[in-house]
Design a protein around this motif. Structure first.
Motif, PDB file in Angstrom:
ATOM      1  N   LEU A 184       3.585  53.431  20.738  1.00 49.56           N
ATOM      2  CA  LEU A 184       3.157  54.136  19.525  1.00 49.56           C
ATOM      3  C   LEU A 184       2.718  53.147  18.447  1.00 49.56           C
ATOM      4  N   ALA A 185       3.442  52.039  18.338  1.00 48.48           N
ATOM      5  CA  ALA A 185       3.083  51.015  17.354  1.00 48.48           C
ATOM      6  C   ALA A 185       1.759  50.350  17.725  1.00 48.48           C
ATOM      7  N   VAL A 186       1.520  50.148  19.005  1.00 54.09           N
ATOM      8  CA  VAL A 186       0.259  49.535  19.441  1.00 54.09           C
ATOM      9  C   VAL A 186      -0.907  50.484  19.173  1.00 54.09           C
ATOM     10  N   LEU A 187      -0.715  51.777  19.382  1.00 51.75           N
ATOM     11  CA  LEU A 187      -1.782  52.745  19.189  1.00 51.75           C
ATOM     12  C   LEU A 187      -1.984  53.153  17.731  1.00 51.75           C
ATOM     13  N   ALA A 188      -1.017  52.878  16.865  1.00 53.45           N
ATOM     14  CA  ALA A 188      -1.098  53.322  15.472  1.00 53.45           C
ATOM     15  C   ALA A 188      -2.337  52.794  14.745  1.00 53.45           C
ATOM     16  N   PRO A 189      -2.684  51.509  14.825  1.00 49.51           N
ATOM     17  CA  PRO A 189      -3.899  51.062  14.125  1.00 49.51           C
ATOM     18  C   PRO A 189      -5.174  51.722  14.662  1.00 49.51           C
ATOM     19  N   LEU A 190      -5.243  51.886  15.961  1.00 47.16           N
ATOM     20  CA  LEU A 190      -6.435  52.507  16.544  1.00 47.16           C
ATOM     21  C   LEU A 190      -6.523  53.985  16.152  1.00 47.16           C
ATOM     22  N   LEU A 191      -5.388  54.670  16.145  1.00 50.06           N
ATOM     23  CA  LEU A 191      -5.380  56.066  15.732  1.00 50.06           C
ATOM     24  C   LEU A 191      -5.708  56.209  14.250  1.00 50.06           C
ATOM     25  N   TRP A 192      -5.218  55.291  13.417  1.00 48.15           N
ATOM     26  CA  TRP A 192      -5.514  55.336  11.982  1.00 48.15           C
ATOM     27  C   TRP A 192      -7.014  55.171  11.747  1.00 48.15           C
ATOM     28  N   PHE A 193      -7.614  54.212  12.417  1.00 49.95           N
ATOM     29  CA  PHE A 193      -9.046  53.961  12.247  1.00 49.95           C
ATOM     30  C   PHE A 193      -9.862  55.173  12.691  1.00 49.95           C
ATOM     31  N   ALA A 194      -9.573  55.699  13.875  1.00 48.45           N
ATOM     32  CA  ALA A 194     -10.330  56.839  14.397  1.00 48.45           C
ATOM     33  C   ALA A 194     -10.111  58.091  13.548  1.00 48.45           C
ATOM     34  N   THR A 195      -8.879  58.329  13.127  1.00 50.52           N
ATOM     35  CA  THR A 195      -8.588  59.502  12.312  1.00 50.52           C
ATOM     36  C   THR A 195      -9.259  59.409  10.947  1.00 50.52           C
ATOM     37  N   THR A 196      -9.244  58.230  10.354  1.00 56.35           N
ATOM     38  CA  THR A 196      -9.892  58.052   9.054  1.00 56.35           C
ATOM     39  C   THR A 196     -11.389  58.304   9.159  1.00 56.35           C
ATOM     40  N   LEU A 197     -12.020  57.768  10.173  1.00 56.48           N
ATOM     41  CA  LEU A 197     -13.457  57.997  10.337  1.00 56.48           C
ATOM     42  C   LEU A 197     -13.764  59.467  10.619  1.00 56.48           C
ATOM     43  N   LEU A 198     -12.906  60.129  11.358  1.00 55.77           N
ATOM     44  CA  LEU A 198     -13.134  61.532  11.694  1.00 55.77           C
ATOM     45  C   LEU A 198     -12.922  62.446  10.494  1.00 55.77           C
ATOM     46  N   LEU A 199     -11.848  62.233   9.757  1.00 62.78           N
ATOM     47  CA  LEU A 199     -11.508  63.143   8.664  1.00 62.78           C
ATOM     48  C   LEU A 199     -12.301  62.885   7.384  1.00 62.78           C
ATOM     49  N   THR A 200     -12.888  61.712   7.256  1.00 63.74           N
ATOM     50  CA  THR A 200     -13.645  61.410   6.033  1.00 63.74           C
ATOM     51  C   THR A 200     -15.147  61.332   6.290  1.00 63.74           C
ATOM     52  N   ARG A 201     -15.624  61.972   7.308  1.00 60.66           N
ATOM     53  CA  ARG A 201     -17.050  61.879   7.623  1.00 60.66           C
ATOM     54  C   ARG A 201     -17.921  62.607   6.610  1.00 60.66           C
ATOM     55  N   VAL A 202     -17.390  63.589   5.893  1.00 60.90           N
ATOM     56  CA  VAL A 202     -18.174  64.264   4.864  1.00 60.90           C
ATOM     57  C   VAL A 202     -17.842  63.739   3.471  1.00 60.90           C
ATOM     58  N   SER A 203     -16.907  62.820   3.372  1.00 61.03           N
ATOM     59  CA  SER A 203     -16.527  62.243   2.085  1.00 61.03           C
ATOM     60  C   SER A 203     -17.456  61.100   1.723  1.00 61.03           C
ATOM     61  N   ARG A 204     -17.287  60.626   0.522  1.00 60.69           N
ATOM     62  CA  ARG A 204     -18.058  59.462   0.085  1.00 60.69           C
ATOM     63  C   ARG A 204     -17.569  58.218   0.814  1.00 60.69           C
ATOM     64  N   THR A 205     -18.403  57.195   0.804  1.00 58.28           N
ATOM     65  CA  THR A 205     -18.080  55.969   1.534  1.00 58.28           C
ATOM     66  C   THR A 205     -16.870  55.269   0.945  1.00 58.28           C
ATOM     67  N   TRP A 206     -16.713  55.297  -0.367  1.00 56.43           N
ATOM     68  CA  TRP A 206     -15.588  54.610  -0.980  1.00 56.43           C
ATOM     69  C   TRP A 206     -14.258  55.243  -0.582  1.00 56.43           C
ATOM     70  N   VAL A 207     -14.247  56.544  -0.290  1.00 59.29           N
ATOM     71  CA  VAL A 207     -13.021  57.202   0.150  1.00 59.29           C
ATOM     72  C   VAL A 207     -12.631  56.675   1.529  1.00 59.29           C
ATOM     73  N   ARG A 208     -13.614  56.514   2.392  1.00 58.90           N
ATOM     74  CA  ARG A 208     -13.328  55.930   3.714  1.00 58.90           C
ATOM     75  C   ARG A 208     -12.752  54.534   3.584  1.00 58.90           C
ATOM     76  N   PHE A 209     -13.377  53.729   2.729  1.00 60.91           N
ATOM     77  CA  PHE A 209     -12.889  52.360   2.564  1.00 60.91           C
ATOM     78  C   PHE A 209     -11.502  52.325   1.933  1.00 60.91           C
ATOM     79  N   ALA A 210     -11.193  53.264   1.055  1.00 59.63           N
ATOM     80  CA  ALA A 210      -9.856  53.314   0.453  1.00 59.63           C
ATOM     81  C   ALA A 210      -8.803  53.608   1.518  1.00 59.63           C
TER      82      ALA A 210
END
Length: 180
Positions: free
Chosen positions: A132-158
């Motif tokens: 779970l710890a090994v997959l956490a960074p990969l899941l965070w990155f993928a989830t952030t890109l998926l959930l913020t696809r309609v948001s502004r770019t700065w929200v993704r970077f935050a």
């Protein structure tokens, strides 16, 4: 045949043909506009006309009254989002690499910590939490890109920046190559 220009050596026979009139700049004239038809052309269902002269075209799924009176029809656009710039794409690639390195760091640090933590938890529990710890960074990155696809770019970077801070592989830092 002389035109009084300094580039007479660059002329060819037939340059004085009136159908080849290019004006004084040497660039071709714009294409003559075709007269608008009295009835607007109809596009197939699901298509939307864009660009110059698109207001004269009607869509098959649009009502005819709205297509005939383009001045009262509201403007509809297919996609209001602008594409990401080169800097944003490069930054996403760098952050993706950081998250991949974090996953590797969690794996190396967790495997080195395994011998020291066996007396705390069962081996099955430790293996589950390690993966779970090994997959956490990969899941965070993928989830952030998926959930913020309609948001502004700065929200993704935050959110990606928060993940960089929160998901630091502490076992690698403390026991891995750095903490020796």
């Amino acid at each position: 045949m002389t035109t009084g220009r300094d580039d007479d050596a660059l002329t060819w026979d037939g340059d004085d043909d009136p159908t080849l009139d290019r004006g004084e700049t040497g660039e071709p004239d714009e294409e003559p506009e075709t007269p608008a038809a009295s009835t607007p052309a109809e596009l197939p269902k699901g298509f939307t006309a864009v660009g110059k002269g698109s207001d004269a075209l009607a869509s098959a799924d649009a009502p005819q009254s709205a297509a005939s009176d383009a001045s009262t029809a509201p403007e509809t656009s297919v996609d209001e989002r602008r594409p990401m710039g080169n800097g944003a794409l490069i930054a996403f690639g760098v952050l993706g690499g950081v998250y991949a390195l974090y996953a590797i760091g969690w794996l190396i640090g967790g495997l080195r910590l395994q011998g020291r933590a066996q007396y705390l938890v069962l081996d099955v529990m430790y293996q589950g939490s390690l993966w779970l710890a090994v997959l956490a960074p990969l899941l965070w990155f993928a989830t952030t890109l998926l959930l913020t696809r309609v948001s502004r770019t700065w929200v993704r970077f935050a959110w990606l920046g928060a993940g960089v801070v929160l998901l630091l592989p502490w076992p690698f830092v403390m026991i891995g190559a750095i903490g020796q």
